[in-house]
Design a protein around this motif. Structure first.
Motif, short mmCIF file in Angstrom:
data_model
loop_
_atom_site.label_atom_id
_atom_site.label_comp_id
_atom_site.label_asym_id
_atom_site.label_seq_id
_atom_site.Cartn_x
_atom_site.Cartn_y
_atom_site.Cartn_z
N ALA A 1 0.83 -1.21 0.00
CA ALA A 1 0.00 0.00 0.00
C ALA A 1 0.86 1.26 0.00
N VAL A 2 1.93 1.25 0.80
CA VAL A 2 2.84 2.40 0.84
C VAL A 2 3.49 2.61 -0.52
N GLU A 3 3.91 1.52 -1.16
CA GLU A 3 4.53 1.62 -2.49
C GLU A 3 3.55 2.24 -3.49
N ALA A 4 2.29 1.82 -3.44
CA ALA A 4 1.30 2.35 -4.37
C ALA A 4 1.07 3.85 -4.14
N LEU A 5 0.99 4.25 -2.89
CA LEU A 5 0.76 5.67 -2.58
C LEU A 5 1.97 6.52 -2.94
N PHE A 6 3.17 6.01 -2.67
CA PHE A 6 4.37 6.76 -3.05
C PHE A 6 4.51 6.85 -4.56
N TRP A 7 4.05 5.83 -5.27
CA TRP A 7 4.06 5.88 -6.74
C TRP A 7 3.17 7.02 -7.23
N LEU A 8 2.02 7.19 -6.58
CA LEU A 8 1.13 8.30 -6.95
C LEU A 8 1.81 9.64 -6.73
N ALA A 9 2.57 9.74 -5.63
CA ALA A 9 3.26 11.00 -5.35
C ALA A 9 4.34 11.28 -6.37
N ARG A 10 5.06 10.23 -6.80
CA ARG A 10 6.17 10.42 -7.74
C ARG A 10 5.70 10.65 -9.16
N ASN A 11 4.68 9.92 -9.56
CA ASN A 11 4.31 9.91 -10.98
C ASN A 11 3.06 10.70 -11.32
N ARG A 12 2.24 11.00 -10.35
CA ARG A 12 1.00 11.72 -10.63
C ARG A 12 0.97 13.10 -9.98
N PHE B 1 0.95 13.98 -6.81
CA PHE B 1 0.18 14.15 -5.59
C PHE B 1 1.05 14.81 -4.51
N ASP B 2 0.43 15.56 -3.63
CA ASP B 2 1.12 16.25 -2.56
C ASP B 2 1.76 15.23 -1.62
N ALA B 3 3.08 15.25 -1.51
CA ALA B 3 3.79 14.26 -0.69
C ALA B 3 3.39 14.36 0.78
N ARG B 4 3.11 15.59 1.26
CA ARG B 4 2.74 15.75 2.67
C ARG B 4 1.41 15.07 2.97
N LYS B 5 0.49 15.12 2.01
CA LYS B 5 -0.79 14.44 2.20
C LYS B 5 -0.65 12.93 2.01
N ILE B 6 0.23 12.55 1.10
CA ILE B 6 0.42 11.12 0.82
C ILE B 6 0.94 10.39 2.06
N VAL B 7 1.90 10.99 2.78
CA VAL B 7 2.43 10.30 3.96
C VAL B 7 1.37 10.16 5.04
N LEU B 8 0.45 11.14 5.14
CA LEU B 8 -0.64 11.02 6.10
C LEU B 8 -1.59 9.89 5.71
N VAL B 9 -1.92 9.85 4.42
CA VAL B 9 -2.79 8.77 3.94
C VAL B 9 -2.10 7.43 4.11
N ALA B 10 -0.80 7.37 3.79
CA ALA B 10 -0.05 6.12 3.94
C ALA B 10 -0.04 5.67 5.40
N THR C 1 11.66 12.26 8.05
CA THR C 1 12.30 12.17 6.73
C THR C 1 12.85 13.53 6.31
N THR C 2 12.13 14.59 6.65
CA THR C 2 12.60 15.94 6.34
C THR C 2 13.79 16.32 7.20
N MET C 3 13.81 15.87 8.45
CA MET C 3 14.86 16.23 9.37
C MET C 3 16.18 15.53 9.07
#
Length: 379
Positions: A296-307, A309-318, A370-372
């Motif tokens: 599931a994490v891989e699928a959501l991160f794929w959306l962030a990279r390729n589509r 999507f806002d990475a900050r929202k993706i990590v919350l959803v993940a 991850t940001t830190m």
């Protein structure tokens, strides 16, 4: 008070000596990083063995072989960290560039020592572990055998070990542009996923809606999985972390009962009655279905990279999705592994619902960490 060590002004003029230093520091970085990680692995093996000993044999004293593994693991990590601190300090005092060893070099103890951040944290955890070991010895001297895990000395020891494991992740994160650094992250993250929920045993006396260890797993599992996948920033990173956790679980599942029974036989102690069908305690607390969450994490991160999507929202959803997956599957895991017990539907619903807020918190923290972490890496 600690301050970042200033860059050395002689670095640009070092010439050939700088190349030698870079080569030597590269070897030292690998040896130090793997030394700390090896120490945490030895500690994890010792803990699994110790918990199994409590379950299959009974209370123990301070001086047992599983305890020796626990303390040896922290000593290994501590000495490896100390060696890296001394190398960085020697370079700083000699006017050479401080070698890249495992995080931003920090001046400590009145600027007398220069400590790479990852090793400073790992070493502090190891030192505290040995210090609290004296408290544990005193506890045994006063109260005798251990009967439970959540004694004050044990909780302090668990927190100290966690600190060393966090330092190990920081060390490898500072070298994630190298293949060995990436491999180290894949190994270090599952070790902390296994261990991080254990200190929550301290909350057992509170009236929580679910077992605090399970709640700790629902929080720390998603957080560390997201952190590792985001740090590596490679397709398949989350799956690699989950696979590494599965391999550790399989190894400990075999080792822990074998070690406890073999050691008991060697020193002439009998096993408890009624052990048939009971799985090893620590391995069974490792999430078997983390691979589902990893997909599931891989699928959501794929959306962030390729589509886009806002990475900050993706990590919350993940985080929320992973928390729910672990909340649903972990009680199912316990049903499979505990043949004589059944998990109440109400407990499954409670853990699953709690997985949403805990997962959101996990995603938020995973994104923040991850940001830190790039900030502790030298340029």
């Amino acid at each position: 008070m600690s301050t970042p060590a200033p860059p050395d002004a002689t670095a640009a003029a070092a010439g050939p000596a700088a190349n030698i230093t870079a080569s030597e520091s590269g070897s030292a970085a690998r040896i130090g990083a793997w030394g700390v990680l090896f120490g945490t692995a030895v500690t994890l093996v010792g803990l699994s063995w110790d918990i199994q000993w409590h379950n299959e044999v009974g209370p123990d004293t301070f001086f047992t072989l599983p305890h020796l593994f626990l303390y040896s693991g922290s000593a290994i990590s501590g000495f490896a960290s100390l060696a890296m601190v001394l190398i960085a300090t020697a370079a700083q005092r000699a006017g050479r560039p401080v070698p890249r060893l495992g995080g931003t070099p920090i001046r400590v103890f009145g600027s007398n020592l220069t400590a790479p951040l990852g090793y400073m944290i790992a070493g502090a955890g190891a030192a505290l572990f040995l210090l609290y070991g004296l408290l544990d010895l005193e506890w045994h001297s006063i109260y005798g055998f251990d009967a439970v895990l959540n004694t004050p000395s044990h909780v302090a020891l668990f927190l100290s070990i966690s600190l060393t494991m966090i330092g190990s992740i920081i060390v490898f994160a500072a070298h994630r542009d190298h293949r060995w650094g990436q491999i180290g992250i894949v190994v270090a993250i599952p070790i902390l996923i296994t261990f991080a929920p254990i200190p929550t045993n301290a909350l057992n006396n509170l009236h929580l809606p679910a077992d605090p260890t399970i709640l700790g797993l629902v929080l720390f599992g998603p957080m560390l999985l997201i952190l590792g996948a985001a740090l590596l920033a490679r397709t398949g990173a989350a799956i690699a972390i989950a696979a590494a956790l599965g391999a550790m679980q399989a190894l400990l599942w075999w080792f822990s009962p074998w070690a406890a029974q073999t050691y008991a036989s060697a020193i002439g102690l009998p096993l408890r009655d009624g052990l048939t069908g009971r799985p090893p305690e620590l391995p069974v607390m490792m999430p078997m279905f983390l691979i589902v969450a990893a997909v599931a994490v891989e699928a959501l991160f794929w959306l962030a990279r390729n589509r886009g999507f806002d990475a900050r929202k993706i990590v919350l959803v993940a985080g929320a999705v992973t928390g729910v997956i672990i909340g649903v599957t972990f009680p199912l895991q316990l049903t499979f592994t505990h043949a004589t017990s059944r998990i109440a539907i109400g407990d499954v619903v409670t853990i699953t619902l709690l997985g949403i807020p805990l997962g959101l918190l996990a995603g938020f923290l995973g994104g923040r960490f991850t940001t830190m972490l790039p900030a502790v890496r030298e340029a």
